[in-house]
Scaffold this motif. Sequence first.
Motif, mmCIF file in Angstrom:
data_model
loop_
_atom_site.group_PDB
_atom_site.id
_atom_site.type_symbol
_atom_site.label_atom_id
_atom_site.label_comp_id
_atom_site.label_asym_id
_atom_site.label_seq_id
_atom_site.Cartn_x
_atom_site.Cartn_y
_atom_site.Cartn_z
ATOM 1 N N CYS A 21 -96.111 59.249 7.173
ATOM 2 C CA CYS A 21 -94.913 58.465 6.893
ATOM 3 C C CYS A 21 -94.846 57.297 7.867
ATOM 4 N N TYR A 22 -94.786 56.110 7.336
ATOM 5 C CA TYR A 22 -94.759 54.909 8.165
ATOM 6 C C TYR A 22 -94.005 53.835 7.404
ATOM 7 N N ASN A 23 -93.867 52.667 8.010
ATOM 8 C CA ASN A 23 -93.271 51.555 7.282
ATOM 9 C C ASN A 23 -94.224 50.372 7.253
ATOM 10 N N ASP A 24 -94.332 49.782 6.094
ATOM 11 C CA ASP A 24 -95.124 48.562 5.930
ATOM 12 C C ASP A 24 -94.381 47.395 6.567
ATOM 13 N N HIS A 25 -95.136 46.517 7.253
ATOM 14 C CA HIS A 25 -94.535 45.383 7.961
ATOM 15 C C HIS A 25 -94.859 44.080 7.212
ATOM 16 N N ALA A 26 -94.510 44.064 5.915
ATOM 17 C CA ALA A 26 -94.774 42.913 5.048
ATOM 18 C C ALA A 26 -96.260 42.598 4.992
ATOM 19 N N GLU A 79 -105.063 74.181 -4.357
ATOM 20 C CA GLU A 79 -106.232 74.152 -3.471
ATOM 21 C C GLU A 79 -105.851 74.565 -2.057
ATOM 22 N N ASP A 80 -106.755 75.286 -1.395
ATOM 23 C CA ASP A 80 -106.523 75.734 -0.024
ATOM 24 C C ASP A 80 -106.761 74.558 0.926
ATOM 25 N N LEU A 81 -105.680 73.956 1.410
ATOM 26 C CA LEU A 81 -105.778 72.789 2.275
ATOM 27 C C LEU A 81 -104.910 72.954 3.515
ATOM 28 N N ASN A 82 -105.447 72.527 4.637
ATOM 29 C CA ASN A 82 -104.700 72.451 5.888
ATOM 30 C C ASN A 82 -104.073 71.063 5.956
ATOM 31 N N VAL A 83 -102.768 70.987 5.756
ATOM 32 C CA VAL A 83 -102.059 69.714 5.658
ATOM 33 C C VAL A 83 -101.148 69.530 6.867
ATOM 34 N N GLN A 84 -101.191 68.364 7.451
ATOM 35 C CA GLN A 84 -100.213 67.981 8.461
ATOM 36 C C GLN A 84 -99.345 66.862 7.895
ATOM 37 N N ILE A 85 -98.131 66.749 8.410
ATOM 38 C CA ILE A 85 -97.270 65.630 8.051
ATOM 39 C C ILE A 85 -96.856 64.916 9.326
ATOM 40 N N TRP A 86 -96.975 63.600 9.329
ATOM 41 C CA TRP A 86 -96.665 62.789 10.502
ATOM 42 C C TRP A 86 -95.492 61.870 10.197
ATOM 43 N N GLY A 87 -94.601 61.735 11.173
ATOM 44 C CA GLY A 87 -93.541 60.738 11.112
ATOM 45 C C GLY A 87 -93.792 59.702 12.204
ATOM 46 N N THR A 88 -93.776 58.440 11.861
ATOM 47 C CA THR A 88 -94.129 57.413 12.842
ATOM 48 C C THR A 88 -93.028 56.362 12.953
ATOM 49 N N GLY A 89 -93.170 55.523 13.981
ATOM 50 C CA GLY A 89 -92.196 54.466 14.236
ATOM 51 C C GLY A 89 -91.304 54.800 15.420
ATOM 52 N N GLY A 90 -90.476 53.824 15.800
ATOM 53 C CA GLY A 90 -89.575 54.040 16.922
ATOM 54 C C GLY A 90 -90.341 54.100 18.251
ATOM 55 N N MET A 91 -89.739 54.441 19.384
ATOM 56 C CA MET A 91 -88.352 54.885 19.382
ATOM 57 C C MET A 91 -87.437 53.659 19.531
ATOM 58 N N SER A 92 -86.469 53.691 20.450
ATOM 59 C CA SER A 92 -85.536 52.571 20.540
ATOM 60 C C SER A 92 -86.269 51.274 20.863
ATOM 61 N N HIS A 93 -85.961 50.246 20.107
ATOM 62 C CA HIS A 93 -86.484 48.916 20.414
ATOM 63 C C HIS A 93 -85.833 47.867 19.529
#
Length: 289
Positions: free
Chosen positions: A55-60, A179-193
Motif C-alpha cells: 500500500c503506497y501513494n502515487d506521486h503524480a 494457492e498456498d502462498l506466504n503473503v505479507q501486507i505493507w503500509g507505507t508513507g508518513g510519518m509526520s511531515h
Amino acid sequence: MARITAGVATSHVPAIGAAFDHGRTGEADWQPIFAGYEWVKAWEAQEKPDVVILCYNDHASAMMLDVVPTFALGCAEEYQPADEGWGARPVPTVYGHVELAAHIAEQLVLDEFDITIMNHMDVDHGCTVPLSLMFGQVEQWPCKVIPLAVNVTQFPTPSGNRCWMLGEAIAHAVESFPEDLNVQIWGTGGMSHQLQGPRAGLINPEFDNAFLDKLIDRTDELRQITRLEYLRESGTEGIELIMWLIMRAALGEQVEQLQRFYHVPASNTAVGHVVLRPVASGVTAQAAE
C-alpha cells in the motif's frame, strides 16, 4: 490457502532512495536511518514471502491529476520504476502476481469496494523505496508485489476507517485464494511531515510515537482520526499514515510487535518503521534486536 503472515509499515522518503542509489548509506546523516532497517532485512531473508501487497501513494508519476482513483489495485504482470523527473531509480522491475491480484479485485467488488484496476502502472518511490529498505540492493526483488495505490494527495481522500475496512476486505480475499502462498501486507508513507507552506519541515514526534503505540491494541482511536487532525498534528503529508491502517486491519484483532524503529530527521521528515505478526498465526515472536 494463501495466508497473511506479517505486516510491515515504513516511511517511503524519496531522499532515502537517492541516498541508497548513490552509495551514501554510510554517511553520518544517513547511517542511523539505514541501521534501523538491518533487523528487518535479515528477518525478510528468513521469512521469504511469496507476495507482498504494498500500500503506497502515487506521486503524480503514473496517475496524473485528471484521473484520481481513491483505491487503485495493480493487476499487471510487471511494473517499471517511474521517472519522477530525474530518471528512474536503478532498481529491478517489480513483478506482480496476476492471479492473486485478480482474485483480490473480484472479492473486493463482492465486498462492495469499487476498486480501480490498473493493468499498466509505473511505480515511484512510494513503492520502490520500501522494497529497497526491506531487501537491499538486489538484481531481482525476491517476491512478487501487488501494488495498491491510495489517494492521499487530492481531496476527497478516504477516511482512516474506510482504509481499515479495505484492509479487512483484503484479508478476506487473501484467505479465500486456494494457492498456498506466504503473503505479507505493507503500509507505507508518513510519518509526520510537511513539504510546503509556512509549516514546511514540521515534525511531531509525540503524535508519531502515539500512533505507533496505538497501532498495537488501540486501533479504534486511530480509525477515528480525521483528515483535519492529520493536517493539524502531522502536517500536510501526515495523512499518508492511513495506509498503515490498511496493513494493520488485514492482520486481524491481535498482533505482536516484532520490531519498531523511529528516527528524526530523514531529509525533512520523521522515519517510522514497524513489523507486526498476527497472533492467530501461532508463530512466536522473535525478540527484536
